[in-house]
Design a protein around this motif. Structure first.
Motif, PDB file in Angstrom:
ATOM      1  N   ASP A 270       0.815  -1.227   0.000  1.00  0.00           N
ATOM      2  CA  ASP A 270       0.000   0.000   0.000  1.00  0.00           C
ATOM      3  C   ASP A 270       0.839   1.263   0.000  1.00  0.00           C
ATOM      4  N   VAL A 271       2.132   1.123   0.211  1.00  0.00           N
ATOM      5  CA  VAL A 271       2.988   2.307   0.395  1.00  0.00           C
ATOM      6  C   VAL A 271       4.096   2.317  -0.662  1.00  0.00           C
ATOM      7  N   THR A 272       4.722   3.470  -0.833  1.00  0.00           N
ATOM      8  CA  THR A 272       5.823   3.556  -1.804  1.00  0.00           C
ATOM      9  C   THR A 272       7.072   2.902  -1.189  1.00  0.00           C
ATOM     10  N   ASP A 273       8.063   2.666  -2.026  1.00  0.00           N
ATOM     11  CA  ASP A 273       9.306   2.061  -1.535  1.00  0.00           C
ATOM     12  C   ASP A 273       9.922   2.916  -0.423  1.00  0.00           C
ATOM     13  N   GLU A 274       9.873   4.240  -0.615  1.00  0.00           N
ATOM     14  CA  GLU A 274      10.479   5.145   0.380  1.00  0.00           C
ATOM     15  C   GLU A 274       9.696   5.073   1.698  1.00  0.00           C
ATOM     16  N   GLU A 275       8.380   5.071   1.570  1.00  0.00           N
ATOM     17  CA  GLU A 275       7.556   5.012   2.800  1.00  0.00           C
ATOM     18  C   GLU A 275       7.810   3.693   3.543  1.00  0.00           C
ATOM     19  N   ARG A 276       7.898   2.627   2.753  1.00  0.00           N
ATOM     20  CA  ARG A 276       8.103   1.305   3.374  1.00  0.00           C
ATOM     21  C   ARG A 276       9.446   1.270   4.112  1.00  0.00           C
ATOM     22  N   GLN A 277      10.455   1.812   3.447  1.00  0.00           N
ATOM     23  CA  GLN A 277      11.783   1.848   4.061  1.00  0.00           C
ATOM     24  C   GLN A 277      11.742   2.636   5.379  1.00  0.00           C
ATOM     25  N   ALA A 278      11.021   3.763   5.349  1.00  0.00           N
ATOM     26  CA  ALA A 278      10.940   4.607   6.558  1.00  0.00           C
ATOM     27  C   ALA A 278      10.192   3.864   7.672  1.00  0.00           C
ATOM     28  N   ILE A 279       9.171   3.102   7.285  1.00  0.00           N
ATOM     29  CA  ILE A 279       8.400   2.334   8.294  1.00  0.00           C
ATOM     30  C   ILE A 279       9.298   1.260   8.920  1.00  0.00           C
ATOM     31  N   TYR A 280      10.067   0.564   8.075  1.00  0.00           N
ATOM     32  CA  TYR A 280      10.965  -0.469   8.600  1.00  0.00           C
ATOM     33  C   TYR A 280      12.065   0.148   9.469  1.00  0.00           C
ATOM     34  N   ALA A 282      11.889   2.835  11.244  1.00  0.00           N
ATOM     35  CA  ALA A 282      11.306   3.225  12.542  1.00  0.00           C
ATOM     36  C   ALA A 282      11.100   1.985  13.412  1.00  0.00           C
ATOM     37  N   ALA A 283      10.640   0.884  12.780  1.00  0.00           N
ATOM     38  CA  ALA A 283      10.406  -0.360  13.542  1.00  0.00           C
ATOM     39  C   ALA A 283      11.733  -0.933  14.029  1.00  0.00           C
ATOM     40  N   TRP A 284      12.772  -0.839  13.219  1.00  0.00           N
ATOM     41  CA  TRP A 284      14.112  -1.318  13.599  1.00  0.00           C
ATOM     42  C   TRP A 284      14.634  -0.515  14.785  1.00  0.00           C
ATOM     43  N   GLU A 285      14.417   0.797  14.744  1.00  0.00           N
ATOM     44  CA  GLU A 285      14.870   1.658  15.848  1.00  0.00           C
ATOM     45  C   GLU A 285      14.095   1.355  17.117  1.00  0.00           C
ATOM     46  N   LYS A 286      12.807   1.118  16.972  1.00  0.00           N
ATOM     47  CA  LYS A 286      11.977   0.811  18.141  1.00  0.00           C
ATOM     48  C   LYS A 286      12.368  -0.555  18.720  1.00  0.00           C
ATOM     49  N   GLY A 287      12.660  -1.496  17.828  1.00  0.00           N
ATOM     50  CA  GLY A 287      13.135  -2.813  18.250  1.00  0.00           C
ATOM     51  C   GLY A 287      12.037  -3.749  18.718  1.00  0.00           C
ATOM     52  N   GLY A 288      12.408  -5.025  18.842  1.00  0.00           N
ATOM     53  CA  GLY A 288      11.502  -6.016  19.415  1.00  0.00           C
ATOM     54  C   GLY A 288      10.612  -6.689  18.391  1.00  0.00           C
ATOM     55  N   LEU A 289       9.777  -7.577  18.903  1.00  0.00           N
ATOM     56  CA  LEU A 289       8.910  -8.396  18.050  1.00  0.00           C
ATOM     57  C   LEU A 289       7.891  -7.566  17.277  1.00  0.00           C
ATOM     58  N   ALA A 308      10.495  -7.074   3.841  1.00  0.00           N
ATOM     59  CA  ALA A 308      11.043  -7.073   5.209  1.00  0.00           C
ATOM     60  C   ALA A 308      12.344  -7.874   5.251  1.00  0.00           C
ATOM     61  N   ALA A 309      12.326  -9.028   4.572  1.00  0.00           N
ATOM     62  CA  ALA A 309      13.502  -9.907   4.588  1.00  0.00           C
ATOM     63  C   ALA A 309      14.715  -9.176   4.007  1.00  0.00           C
ATOM     64  N   ARG A 313      18.229  -8.271   5.836  1.00  0.00           N
ATOM     65  CA  ARG A 313      19.522  -8.762   5.314  1.00  0.00           C
ATOM     66  C   ARG A 313      20.480  -7.591   5.103  1.00  0.00           C
ATOM     67  N   GLN A 314      19.926  -6.487   4.605  1.00  0.00           N
ATOM     68  CA  GLN A 314      20.758  -5.301   4.358  1.00  0.00           C
ATOM     69  C   GLN A 314      21.330  -4.771   5.678  1.00  0.00           C
ATOM     70  N   LYS A 315      20.531  -4.859   6.733  1.00  0.00           N
ATOM     71  CA  LYS A 315      21.016  -4.404   8.055  1.00  0.00           C
ATOM     72  C   LYS A 315      22.222  -5.240   8.483  1.00  0.00           C
ATOM     73  N   ILE A 316      22.160  -6.548   8.219  1.00  0.00           N
ATOM     74  CA  ILE A 316      23.288  -7.424   8.593  1.00  0.00           C
ATOM     75  C   ILE A 316      24.535  -6.959   7.837  1.00  0.00           C
ATOM     76  N   ARG A 317      24.353  -6.691   6.542  1.00  0.00           N
ATOM     77  CA  ARG A 317      25.512  -6.267   5.728  1.00  0.00           C
ATOM     78  C   ARG A 317      26.079  -4.944   6.225  1.00  0.00           C
ATOM     79  N   GLU A 318      25.204  -4.075   6.722  1.00  0.00           N
ATOM     80  CA  GLU A 318      25.676  -2.771   7.226  1.00  0.00           C
ATOM     81  C   GLU A 318      26.408  -2.921   8.548  1.00  0.00           C
ATOM     82  N   VAL A 319      25.898  -3.820   9.401  1.00  0.00           N
ATOM     83  CA  VAL A 319      26.462  -3.930  10.755  1.00  0.00           C
ATOM     84  C   VAL A 319      27.778  -4.714  10.747  1.00  0.00           C
TER      85      VAL A 319
END
Ligand code: NA7
Length: 559
Positions: A270-280, A282-289, A308-309, A313-319
């Motif tokens: 339902d959202v653009t690629d940019e919006e989706r990235q921003a949502i993820y 924010a969820a990554w920063e918030k953390g948890g299940l 999401a996957a 995966r990209q986060k792993i490559r960054e960290v």
């Protein structure tokens, strides 16, 4: 006086002790079940527990970093307002010692200890149809008899120690995380090998790495993980959780996973690629299940899940700084959250430490354990002082099958479940009258925040036994037809999700060689399940056969 073994008195079997109900296991489920049956229904009850204390999974899982993934204000009993108001959690996620303190507090507060027999492992349970009684035997040879037998043995309590050749020859020490020594393990200056990268390994590795000389992580299946963002709870939050306990409970009862957050009612499409990235982000920063709740279709639509996957995966490559290590960690073979999604505190960062290395044992399997360490197929011997098995559990069916349960006509549970578990509502099994299985296979259990699933089961069982007593019934078991229908529904619910796509998941029994591949938990969601259980009870226990010992009140309600 000690009797010689040959003395006739010594050979005589122990006198059986008789109760209305026997409960096995003193974790979250067993403690609450004891309270309900004893104090609300007035039954005589004995709870048998193998350990020397209460806690269940939290008694045994004392490995470094052991912590619950549910947020602490939701990982608690909600049946008692007073208990909710008097207990304070200290961190966002409760650590093992704090959960153990909580369960000891509950035990003492409700005076449960006097009806628990510790150090008592059940080794067999047989149903006698003539007397309508369960006969239970313990490791020490004690015998118990009761009309009702209730298993509160947890879903993840039978340790899975892989059968790796040479383990006996290992000159160092080895531990399974689910049977951790109470005095702890000193890793200082040691070369440690840890096998397993599920929730447990992902929690333990960062802590072990802090004191070990060298930590080698043996990874078979790469895993997603989301930062937990753990930390102390503020006084404001504690006040808020207390003041809003009723609202929190109502949210937990309305969501599929029994967590105190609502799944967003938007699709990842339902959202653009940019919006989706921003949502993820924010969820990554918030953390948890809660990351799973970013979109409603992450577990039902593969294309949505892929977004999401790939983010994770990209986060792993960054960290992870070393590209080869990052690639191995990010080489994940299943959709996000189709295996139990771990949350972590510095897991991927741990691989940036000089004293930590990763072994890909999918590409280069463990061949054997030698006196000096672990040998992989390429011939390398990884020299180790300590091996940690973070290799999980014979989940869901394991703890029940290990109890050697036999129902009517001597039918063993192992035989009845040869092709996989078959239950009605995860609560009862055809051919095993008056046996109730709290969070058994076929119930939401491990797909749900456990205390929420447990309270619902315990209260349903209590109401069922109260109903039987009110109406003069002594025996209850599901009809074969009801079991068939429920098993079909459980499969249907699983197949409506991406969950069965994780081929190596313990949800499917795939982690234990020879175990039938059947999706075991109920994937239709806790809220839907709760409604189904309530409807069945309201309809006079539809799908169960209820009868009196005299046979006079015989009735069979078929769904
Ligand atoms: P899990 O989630 O079952 O993880 C066990 C890990 O051990 C997993 O990575 C397995 O790889 C690995 N494993 C198991 N056997 C082997 C062998 N023989 N060789 C190599 N690797 C192996 O258990 P956890 O204790 O982490 O978590 C259980 C639950 O506890 C968790 O979901 C929470 O609900 C709390 P595999 O994936 O099978 O390839």
């Amino acid at each position: 006086m000690r009797l010689d073994k040959s003395h006739p008195m010594a050979a005589r079997p122990a006198e059986a002790r008789s109760f209305d109900a026997l409960i096995v296991g003193a974790g979250f489920s067993g403690l609450y079940q004891l309270l309900c049956l004893r104090d609300r229904l007035g039954l005589s009850v004995r709870l048998l527990e193998a350990a020397d204390g209460v806690g269940g999974t939290w008694y045994w899982n004392r490995y470094p970093g052991a912590r619950c993934d549910s947020e602490s204000h939701s990982y608690a009993y909600y049946f008692s307002e007073e208990l909710l108001q008097e207990w304070t959690w200290s961190e966002r996620y409760p650590e093992q010692p704090e959960i153990l303190r909580y369960l000891n507090h509950v035990t003492d507060r409700f005076d449960l200890r006097r009806d628990i027999r510790f150090g008592t492992r059940v080794t067999a349970a047989h149903y006698d149809a003539v007397t309508n009684r369960w006969h239970v035997t313990t490791e020490a040879g004690e015998r118990y008899v009761a009309k009702f037998l209730i298993t509160a043995v947890g879903c993840l309590s039978a340790a899975n120690i892989p059968d790796i050749a040479g383990l006996d020859s290992f000159a160092g020490t080895w531990y399974h995380t689910g049977q951790w020594p109470h005095e702890g393990v000193d890793f200082t200056g040691k070369r440690v090998g840890m096998i397993g990268t599920g929730s447990t390994g992902i929690q333990a590795a960062p802590v072990i790495a802090q004191s070990a000389a060298q930590l080698t992580v043996f990874q078979r299946t790469a895993n997603y993980s989301i930062p937990a963002r753990n930390g102390p709870l503020s006084d404001d939050f504690k006040r808020w959780a207390r003041a809003n306990a009723a609202e929190i409970r109502s949210v937990m009862h309305s969501t599929p996973n029994g967590h105190p957050f609502v799944i967003c009612d938007r699709s990842a499409h339902d959202v653009t690629d940019e919006e989706r990235q921003a949502i993820y982000e924010a969820a990554w920063e918030k953390g948890g299940l809660q990351f799973r709740a970013a979109f409603r279709d992450l577990l039902t639509d593969k294309a949505a899940n892929d977004t999401a996957a790939e983010f994770l995966r990209q986060k792993i490559r960054e960290v992870v700084k070393d590209p080869a290590t990052a690639a191995t960690l990010a080489n994940i073979d299943h959709p996000f959250a189709t295996k139990r999604p771990p949350i972590d505190t510095g897991y991927f960062e741990t691989f940036n430490r000089d004293n930590v290395s990763l072994m890909d044992v999918l590409a280069n399997p463990i061949e054997c354990i030698t006196p000096d360490g672990i040998r992989t197929r390429d011939g390398t011997e990884h020299k180790l002082d300590i091996v940690v098995f973070a290799t999980g559990f014979d989940a869901m069916t394991g703890p029940l099958l290990r109890m050697n349960i036999h129902g009517r006509d001597g039918l063993s549970l192992r035989e009845a479940w040869r092709a996989g578990p078959r239950t009605y509502l995860g609560l009862q099994i055809a051919g095993f009258p008056n046996l109730f299985t709290i969070t058994g296979p076929g119930s939401p259990s491990v797909l749900c925040n456990m205390p929420v699933a447990i309270e619902q089961h315990v209260e349903w069982i209590t109401a069922c036994i109260a109903h039987m007593r009110r109406h003069g019934f002594d025996r209850i078991e599901p009809t074969e037809q009801a079991v068939d229908g429920w098993v079909e529904h459980v499969n249907e619910m699983a197949n409506a999700t991406l969950l069965p796509q994780a081929k190596h998941s313990w949800y499917l029994g795939a982690n234990v060689p020879g175990k039938p591949r059947v999706f075991m938990p109920y994937a239709g969601g806790m809220a839907r399940y709760r409604t189904a259980c309530a409807r069945i009870a309201e309809n006079g226990y539809e799908g169960f056969a209820l009868s009196a010992e005299t046979g006079a009140l015989q009735r069979s309600a078929v769904s």
